[in-house]
Scaffold this active site. Sequence first.
Site, PDB file in Angstrom:
ATOM      1  N   ARG A   4     122.189  58.834 131.137  1.00 39.54           N
ATOM      2  CA  ARG A   4     121.698  57.478 131.037  1.00 39.54           C
ATOM      3  C   ARG A   4     121.186  57.315 129.480  1.00 39.54           C
ATOM      4  O   ARG A   4     121.428  56.114 129.221  1.00 39.54           O
ATOM      5  CB  ARG A   4     120.222  57.486 131.839  1.00 39.54           C
ATOM      6  CG  ARG A   4     120.720  57.472 133.509  1.00 39.54           C
ATOM      7  CD  ARG A   4     119.539  57.063 134.380  1.00 39.54           C
ATOM      8  NE  ARG A   4     119.118  55.714 134.115  1.00 39.54           N
ATOM      9  CZ  ARG A   4     117.925  55.351 134.115  1.00 39.54           C
ATOM     10  NH1 ARG A   4     117.024  55.930 134.625  1.00 39.54           N
ATOM     11  NH2 ARG A   4     117.757  54.050 133.789  1.00 39.54           N
ATOM     12  N   ASN A  39     112.083  48.449 132.774  1.00 37.02           N
ATOM     13  CA  ASN A  39     113.143  49.057 132.020  1.00 37.02           C
ATOM     14  C   ASN A  39     113.014  50.262 130.998  1.00 37.02           C
ATOM     15  O   ASN A  39     111.950  50.221 130.544  1.00 37.02           O
ATOM     16  CB  ASN A  39     114.172  48.317 131.406  1.00 37.02           C
ATOM     17  CG  ASN A  39     114.575  47.068 132.526  1.00 37.02           C
ATOM     18  OD1 ASN A  39     114.772  47.284 133.564  1.00 37.02           O
ATOM     19  ND2 ASN A  39     114.964  45.840 131.759  1.00 37.02           N
ATOM     20  N   HIS A  82     107.630  51.939 132.915  1.00 42.40           N
ATOM     21  CA  HIS A  82     108.147  53.417 133.613  1.00 42.40           C
ATOM     22  C   HIS A  82     108.516  54.291 132.534  1.00 42.40           C
ATOM     23  O   HIS A  82     109.328  54.958 132.822  1.00 42.40           O
ATOM     24  CB  HIS A  82     109.271  52.844 134.372  1.00 42.40           C
ATOM     25  CG  HIS A  82     108.544  51.845 135.629  1.00 42.40           C
ATOM     26  ND1 HIS A  82     109.624  51.172 136.356  1.00 42.40           N
ATOM     27  CD2 HIS A  82     107.302  51.745 136.353  1.00 42.40           C
ATOM     28  CE1 HIS A  82     108.698  50.613 137.218  1.00 42.40           C
ATOM     29  NE2 HIS A  82     107.729  50.849 136.954  1.00 42.40           N
TER      30      HIS A  82
END
Length: 227
Positions: free
Chosen positions: A56, A87, A104
Amino acid sequence: MKHIVVLSGAGMSAESGISTFRDSGGLWEQHSIEDVATPEGFRSNPQLVLDFYNARRKAAFEAKPNQGHIGLAEMEKEYKVSIITQNVDSLHERAGSTNVIHLHGELDKVRSTADPSLIYTLNPDNAEIKVGDRCEKGSQLRPHIVWFGEAVPMIEKAIEVVQTADVLVVIGTSLNVYPAAGLLNYIRRDTPVYLIDPNEVKVYQQDIHFIKKGASEGVEELRKLLR
């Protein structure tokens, strides 16, 4: 100066090619939440989790900010703009936004498992961590990500920011993930709310201005409406 507060979610980065979790073909279809996004999953198979976030991270480094990110950054010329994002990519910052809260966590950072204050920033030339990579205190490094079941340390700061909003803008989030979705409860009465999303978003709040477009076109329309 008018204070614009933006709450952004996965749809904000989708136009930049960042795979979302909940859409068909998204990341959750390839991995279970329990395996790659919980402390228990990390304890059970740390290499799987590290590999997942390494992939990622590489994708995020290769992605470029879209016109939505750029438009929000340009709005700082006219307004005070605070961005609260769900995000974990850094596309808001790379577009030029200077006031970003990551609820997050941040994908380009890793931290010590023993001391959460020991945080290290990775870069495109050093984008991976593996089992055995340790902090200066000798503890395994982990992604600087808020996993399911963990506290959201930035939520109090986000609440304070939302309480000072003159306008709240919600972009690309289903408003299903708490505590982020609960931020709408903290705006002052009569604060205008704009919701930018090409999909239907169920909200139980009245007087929301819907802009049924993607992030780039939606931010462009928002700027016209605010003038």
